[in-house]
Design a protein around this motif. Structure first.
Motif, PDB file in Angstrom:
ATOM      1  N   PRO A  98       0.824  -1.223   0.000  1.00 46.76           N
ATOM      2  CA  PRO A  98       0.000   0.000   0.000  1.00 46.76           C
ATOM      3  C   PRO A  98       0.849   1.261   0.000  1.00 46.76           C
ATOM      4  CG  PRO A  98       0.033  -0.993   2.178  1.00 46.76           C
ATOM      5  CD  PRO A  98       0.729  -1.958   1.270  1.00 46.76           C
ATOM      6  N   ALA A  99       0.367   2.267  -0.705  1.00 45.61           N
ATOM      7  CA  ALA A  99       0.995   3.590  -0.625  1.00 45.61           C
ATOM      8  C   ALA A  99       0.618   4.199   0.722  1.00 45.61           C
ATOM      9  CB  ALA A  99       0.512   4.476  -1.760  1.00 45.61           C
ATOM     10  N   ILE A 100       1.605   4.688   1.449  1.00 52.10           N
ATOM     11  CA  ILE A 100       1.353   5.223   2.788  1.00 52.10           C
ATOM     12  C   ILE A 100       1.435   6.746   2.726  1.00 52.10           C
ATOM     13  CG2 ILE A 100       2.002   5.153   5.216  1.00 52.10           C
ATOM     14  CD1 ILE A 100       3.380   2.483   4.672  1.00 52.10           C
ATOM     15  N   THR A 101       0.285   7.378   2.695  1.00 54.75           N
ATOM     16  CA  THR A 101       0.229   8.841   2.639  1.00 54.75           C
ATOM     17  C   THR A 101       0.553   9.423   4.008  1.00 54.75           C
ATOM     18  OG1 THR A 101      -1.544   8.634   1.015  1.00 54.75           O
ATOM     19  CG2 THR A 101      -1.204  10.808   1.993  1.00 54.75           C
ATOM     20  N   THR A 102       1.440  10.421   4.033  1.00 57.57           N
ATOM     21  CA  THR A 102       1.735  11.143   5.270  1.00 57.57           C
ATOM     22  C   THR A 102       1.522  12.633   5.041  1.00 57.57           C
ATOM     23  OG1 THR A 102       4.095  11.439   4.773  1.00 57.57           O
ATOM     24  CG2 THR A 102       3.455   9.405   5.919  1.00 57.57           C
ATOM     25  N   PHE A 103       1.326  13.343   6.139  1.00 56.37           N
ATOM     26  CA  PHE A 103       1.062  14.781   6.067  1.00 56.37           C
ATOM     27  C   PHE A 103       1.949  15.512   7.078  1.00 56.37           C
ATOM     28  CE2 PHE A 103      -2.790  12.451   5.052  1.00 56.37           C
ATOM     29  CZ  PHE A 103      -3.172  13.016   3.846  1.00 56.37           C
ATOM     30  N   GLU A 104       2.229  16.752   6.762  1.00 54.88           N
ATOM     31  CA  GLU A 104       2.998  17.573   7.692  1.00 54.88           C
ATOM     32  C   GLU A 104       2.223  17.725   9.006  1.00 54.88           C
ATOM     33  OE1 GLU A 104       4.877  22.094   8.016  1.00 54.88           O
ATOM     34  OE2 GLU A 104       3.845  21.437   6.184  1.00 54.88           O
ATOM     35  N   ASN A 105       2.922  17.607  10.094  1.00 54.11           N
ATOM     36  CA  ASN A 105       2.311  17.766  11.415  1.00 54.11           C
ATOM     37  C   ASN A 105       2.165  19.265  11.701  1.00 54.11           C
ATOM     38  OD1 ASN A 105       1.481  17.621  14.062  1.00 54.11           O
ATOM     39  ND2 ASN A 105       3.211  16.410  14.788  1.00 54.11           N
ATOM     40  N   VAL A 106       1.152  19.869  11.064  1.00 56.67           N
ATOM     41  CA  VAL A 106       1.014  21.332  11.129  1.00 56.67           C
ATOM     42  C   VAL A 106       0.662  21.811  12.527  1.00 56.67           C
ATOM     43  CG1 VAL A 106       0.448  21.617   8.691  1.00 56.67           C
ATOM     44  CG2 VAL A 106      -1.388  21.164  10.338  1.00 56.67           C
ATOM     45  N   ALA A 107       0.061  20.942  13.348  1.00 60.18           N
ATOM     46  CA  ALA A 107      -0.268  21.325  14.727  1.00 60.18           C
ATOM     47  C   ALA A 107       0.938  21.176  15.651  1.00 60.18           C
ATOM     48  CB  ALA A 107      -1.420  20.481  15.248  1.00 60.18           C
ATOM     49  N   HIS A 108       2.023  20.592  15.123  1.00 58.08           N
ATOM     50  CA  HIS A 108       3.229  20.338  15.922  1.00 58.08           C
ATOM     51  C   HIS A 108       2.880  19.561  17.192  1.00 58.08           C
ATOM     52  CE1 HIS A 108       5.331  22.936  13.170  1.00 58.08           C
ATOM     53  NE2 HIS A 108       4.516  23.945  13.448  1.00 58.08           N
ATOM     54  N   SER A 109       1.956  18.607  17.020  1.00 57.24           N
ATOM     55  CA  SER A 109       1.453  17.843  18.156  1.00 57.24           C
ATOM     56  C   SER A 109       2.348  16.638  18.439  1.00 57.24           C
ATOM     57  CB  SER A 109       0.034  17.359  17.862  1.00 57.24           C
ATOM     58  OG  SER A 109      -0.383  16.427  18.834  1.00 57.24           O
TER      59      SER A 109
END
Length: 202
Positions: free
Chosen positions: A64-75
């Motif tokens: 599977p392609a594993i989509t990731t996103f920037e941790n914009v909340a810096h959580s």
């Protein structure tokens, strides 16, 4: 037609679907089934098609392609997921299945996983001849790589029912629970207990 690789590390030796069907037909004959009967004549072909699905974990094209996103909340809060899994025991080729409970702590300066990606990785890693103990490691390793190795910690608990114990041998309840922790979950008992409380383990 799709072929089945006999060894994931050996791409030179492949088994064709025709060879696989012949081998399954031989095994059915061995246990006493009549492979010319109406009920069994198409069974070898069905098994080959089923194996291509339930053992897709050996096929790198099915990864599977594993989509990731920037941790914009810096959580750095715990992110939790749970679901079901189905796999096959590598010792007897009988099913084991159950529930998984997964959590991770993202790096505040790193990335986070897409919401459905944990379940997709669990399904892919389970779609091999497996050991429950190894399955947890495989899942965490794949997700850690997708996040660039900078997550602060991972936790996974797998509860499984093993048919190789329930159906054969001792013929008793084949229940098994395994856990695997890295980083903050391994080092911080309070965080580990918080995770256990979320899944009802004291």
């Amino acid at each position: 037609m799709e072929t089945i690789t006999s060894n994931p590390q050996d791409t030179k030796r492949t088994i064709t679907p025709d060879e696989a069907r012949d081998a399954i037909r031989t095994l059915i004959d061995y246990i006493g089934g009549d492979t010319e009967s109406e009920g069994l004549i198409d069974t070898p072909a069905r098994i080959v098609r089923m194996w291509q699905e339930i053992f897709r974990g050996y096929n790198p094209d099915a990864k599977p392609a594993i989509t990731t996103f920037e941790n914009v909340a810096h959580s750095s809060d715990m992110i939790f997921d749970e679901g079901d899994y189905y796999s096959m025991c590598e010792h007897h080729m009988l099913p084991f299945f159950g529930e998984y409970y997964f959590a991770y702590i993202p790096s505040p300066t790193g990335r986070i996983l897409g919401i459905s990606k944990v379940a997709r990785v669990v399904g892919y890693c389970a779609a091999r001849l497996q050991l429950q103990e190894r399955l947890g490691h495989d899942i965490v390793d794949m997700l850690s790589d997708a996040l660039g190795g900078d997550a602060l910690g991972f936790a996974i608990v797998l509860k499984g029912q093993h048919m190789c114990k329930s159906m054969r041998g001792i013929k008793n309840k084949g229940k098994m629970t395994t856990s695997y922790f890295t980083g903050a979950f391994e080092q911080n008992p309070q965080l580990r207990n918080e995770f256990y409380n979320m899944i009802g383990i004291r």
